[in-house]
Design a protein around this motif. Structure first.
Motif, PDB file in Angstrom:
ATOM      1  N   THR A 179       0.827  -1.209   0.000  1.00 44.41           N
ATOM      2  CA  THR A 179       0.000   0.000   0.000  1.00 44.41           C
ATOM      3  C   THR A 179       0.862   1.261   0.000  1.00 44.41           C
ATOM      4  N   ARG A 180       1.959   1.227   0.717  1.00 43.44           N
ATOM      5  CA  ARG A 180       2.848   2.402   0.720  1.00 43.44           C
ATOM      6  C   ARG A 180       3.446   2.618  -0.659  1.00 43.44           C
ATOM      7  N   LEU A 181       3.868   1.543  -1.308  1.00 51.40           N
ATOM      8  CA  LEU A 181       4.448   1.637  -2.643  1.00 51.40           C
ATOM      9  C   LEU A 181       3.450   2.253  -3.628  1.00 51.40           C
ATOM     10  N   LEU A 182       2.196   1.860  -3.525  1.00 52.15           N
ATOM     11  CA  LEU A 182       1.160   2.451  -4.377  1.00 52.15           C
ATOM     12  C   LEU A 182       0.932   3.908  -4.014  1.00 52.15           C
ATOM     13  N   ALA A 183       0.819   4.201  -2.718  1.00 56.09           N
ATOM     14  CA  ALA A 183       0.529   5.569  -2.274  1.00 56.09           C
ATOM     15  C   ALA A 183       1.599   6.552  -2.737  1.00 56.09           C
ATOM     16  N   ILE A 184       2.855   6.122  -2.715  1.00 57.03           N
ATOM     17  CA  ILE A 184       3.937   7.018  -3.153  1.00 57.03           C
ATOM     18  C   ILE A 184       4.238   6.827  -4.644  1.00 57.03           C
ATOM     19  N   TRP A 185       3.371   6.101  -5.328  1.00 55.29           N
ATOM     20  CA  TRP A 185       3.462   5.814  -6.758  1.00 55.29           C
ATOM     21  C   TRP A 185       4.861   5.345  -7.158  1.00 55.29           C
ATOM     22  N   PHE A 186       5.244   4.260  -6.519  1.00 57.66           N
ATOM     23  CA  PHE A 186       6.492   3.558  -6.832  1.00 57.66           C
ATOM     24  C   PHE A 186       7.724   4.436  -6.667  1.00 57.66           C
ATOM     25  N   GLY A 187       7.659   5.377  -5.716  1.00 55.49           N
ATOM     26  CA  GLY A 187       8.805   6.210  -5.386  1.00 55.49           C
ATOM     27  C   GLY A 187       8.748   7.620  -5.924  1.00 55.49           C
ATOM     28  N   VAL A 188       7.836   7.912  -6.823  1.00 51.02           N
ATOM     29  CA  VAL A 188       7.744   9.264  -7.395  1.00 51.02           C
ATOM     30  C   VAL A 188       7.454  10.291  -6.302  1.00 51.02           C
ATOM     31  N   GLY A 189       6.650   9.906  -5.317  1.00 53.49           N
ATOM     32  CA  GLY A 189       6.317  10.823  -4.236  1.00 53.49           C
ATOM     33  C   GLY A 189       7.492  11.202  -3.352  1.00 53.49           C
ATOM     34  N   LEU A 190       8.598  10.511  -3.499  1.00 58.49           N
ATOM     35  CA  LEU A 190       9.800  10.833  -2.715  1.00 58.49           C
ATOM     36  C   LEU A 190      10.675  11.872  -3.396  1.00 58.49           C
TER      37      LEU A 190
ATOM     38  N   LEU B 135      -7.538   1.695  -6.439  1.00 61.64           N
ATOM     39  CA  LEU B 135      -6.329   1.348  -5.680  1.00 61.64           C
ATOM     40  C   LEU B 135      -5.908   2.490  -4.763  1.00 61.64           C
ATOM     41  N   GLY B 136      -6.092   3.723  -5.226  1.00 64.03           N
ATOM     42  CA  GLY B 136      -5.738   4.883  -4.413  1.00 64.03           C
ATOM     43  C   GLY B 136      -6.584   4.984  -3.154  1.00 64.03           C
ATOM     44  N   PHE B 137      -7.904   4.821  -3.298  1.00 65.45           N
ATOM     45  CA  PHE B 137      -8.768   4.849  -2.113  1.00 65.45           C
ATOM     46  C   PHE B 137      -8.358   3.757  -1.128  1.00 65.45           C
ATOM     47  N   TRP B 138      -8.062   2.579  -1.653  1.00 63.29           N
ATOM     48  CA  TRP B 138      -7.666   1.459  -0.792  1.00 63.29           C
ATOM     49  C   TRP B 138      -6.323   1.729  -0.113  1.00 63.29           C
ATOM     50  N   ALA B 139      -5.311   2.069  -0.907  1.00 65.29           N
ATOM     51  CA  ALA B 139      -3.957   2.244  -0.362  1.00 65.29           C
ATOM     52  C   ALA B 139      -3.895   3.404   0.623  1.00 65.29           C
ATOM     53  N   VAL B 140      -4.483   4.525   0.277  1.00 65.27           N
ATOM     54  CA  VAL B 140      -4.461   5.681   1.176  1.00 65.27           C
ATOM     55  C   VAL B 140      -5.261   5.369   2.443  1.00 65.27           C
ATOM     56  N   GLY B 141      -6.384   4.675   2.275  1.00 68.99           N
ATOM     57  CA  GLY B 141      -7.177   4.292   3.442  1.00 68.99           C
ATOM     58  C   GLY B 141      -6.399   3.418   4.405  1.00 68.99           C
ATOM     59  N   VAL B 142      -5.689   2.442   3.878  1.00 74.76           N
ATOM     60  CA  VAL B 142      -4.876   1.567   4.730  1.00 74.76           C
ATOM     61  C   VAL B 142      -3.742   2.355   5.378  1.00 74.76           C
ATOM     62  N   GLU B 143      -3.055   3.158   4.603  1.00 76.19           N
ATOM     63  CA  GLU B 143      -1.897   3.899   5.118  1.00 76.19           C
ATOM     64  C   GLU B 143      -2.278   4.949   6.166  1.00 76.19           C
ATOM     65  N   LEU B 144      -3.467   5.509   6.059  1.00 75.03           N
ATOM     66  CA  LEU B 144      -3.865   6.578   6.983  1.00 75.03           C
ATOM     67  C   LEU B 144      -4.856   6.099   8.038  1.00 75.03           C
ATOM     68  N   ARG B 145      -5.039   4.810   8.155  1.00 70.79           N
ATOM     69  CA  ARG B 145      -6.007   4.249   9.105  1.00 70.79           C
ATOM     70  C   ARG B 145      -5.792   4.787  10.517  1.00 70.79           C
ATOM     71  N   ASP B 146      -4.566   4.857  10.959  1.00 72.58           N
ATOM     72  CA  ASP B 146      -4.263   5.312  12.318  1.00 72.58           C
ATOM     73  C   ASP B 146      -3.732   6.740  12.356  1.00 72.58           C
TER      74      ASP B 146
ATOM     75  N   GLY C 178     -10.436  15.980   5.986  1.00 71.35           N
ATOM     76  CA  GLY C 178      -9.508  15.496   6.999  1.00 71.35           C
ATOM     77  C   GLY C 178      -9.488  13.988   7.153  1.00 71.35           C
ATOM     78  N   ASP C 179      -9.896  13.271   6.101  1.00 73.24           N
ATOM     79  CA  ASP C 179      -9.843  11.810   6.168  1.00 73.24           C
ATOM     80  C   ASP C 179      -9.194  11.270   4.901  1.00 73.24           C
ATOM     81  N   ALA C 180      -9.012   9.953   4.865  1.00 70.79           N
ATOM     82  CA  ALA C 180      -8.344   9.327   3.719  1.00 70.79           C
ATOM     83  C   ALA C 180      -9.117   9.551   2.428  1.00 70.79           C
ATOM     84  N   ALA C 181     -10.438   9.503   2.491  1.00 67.83           N
ATOM     85  CA  ALA C 181     -11.239   9.736   1.282  1.00 67.83           C
ATOM     86  C   ALA C 181     -11.010  11.153   0.755  1.00 67.83           C
ATOM     87  N   GLY C 182     -10.883  12.120   1.656  1.00 72.57           N
ATOM     88  CA  GLY C 182     -10.638  13.501   1.242  1.00 72.57           C
ATOM     89  C   GLY C 182      -9.320  13.672   0.515  1.00 72.57           C
TER      90      GLY C 182
END
Length: 165
Positions: free
Chosen positions: A2-13, A52-63, A130-134
């Motif tokens: 999920t992190r790899l997807l959220a950062i789009w395979f490293g582009v977000g870094l 995939l974005g809704f899923w990955a961001v939701g998992v990554e920002l759950r806590d 202020g949530d993952a969906a946003g």
């Protein structure tokens, strides 16, 4: 994964401005998909990356409620592809499969960045959730508005040329 997807395979870094880098990579990749695989493939890819974005961001920002990490750029990818869908659809509808001339992706990119940064109306409202969906929704709205703005800019450019004939 999920992190790899959220950062789009490293582009977000990439720094500075990871959102701009994410948008740039997305527009180039989306343009390539439309050119070589066709408009239906771009639609499919857009739906897939959005889900995939809704899923990955939701998992990554759950806590981490209220967090929107700058390195998460899958939302920019989804929004940028939505911005590309509108001009690509216009060409596809005319039978010009895989032919999206360069001003369209450039305009889609610039309008998307404008709406994503300025966050007018529904874009800002989604961002303030202020949530993952946003995190995802603000870029989807920005992509829709950018796609509409791209079509309107093309019409404003071409209509006088047509009328002068």
């Amino acid at each position: 994964m999920t992190r790899l997807l959220a950062i789009w395979f490293g582009v977000g870094l990439l720094r500075p401005a990871p959102g701009t880098w994410g948008s740039l990579v997305a527009v180039l990749l989306g343009w390539t998909i439309d050119r070589y695989l066709g408009f239906p493939a771009l639609v499919t890819a857009t739906v897939l990356v959005t889900l995939l974005g809704f899923w990955a961001v939701g998992v990554e920002l759950r806590d981490r409620p209220g967090d929107d990490p700058g390195e998460f750029v899958i939302d920019e990818v989804a929004g940028q592809w939505i911005a590309l869908l509108l001009p690509a659809a216009a060409f596809w509808a005319r039978g010009w499969e895989g032919w999206l001339p360069w001003p369209a992706p450039l305009a889609a990119f610039l309008f998307f960045r404008l709406f994503d940064i300025r966050k007018p109306w529904l874009v800002g409202r989604a961002d303030r959730r202020g949530d993952a969906a946003g995190v995802m929704l603000d870029d989807l709205w920005a992509g829709l508005f950018a796609g509409i703005a791209t079509i309107l800019a093309a019409a404003a450019w071409h209509l006088p040329l047509i009328l002068m004939r």
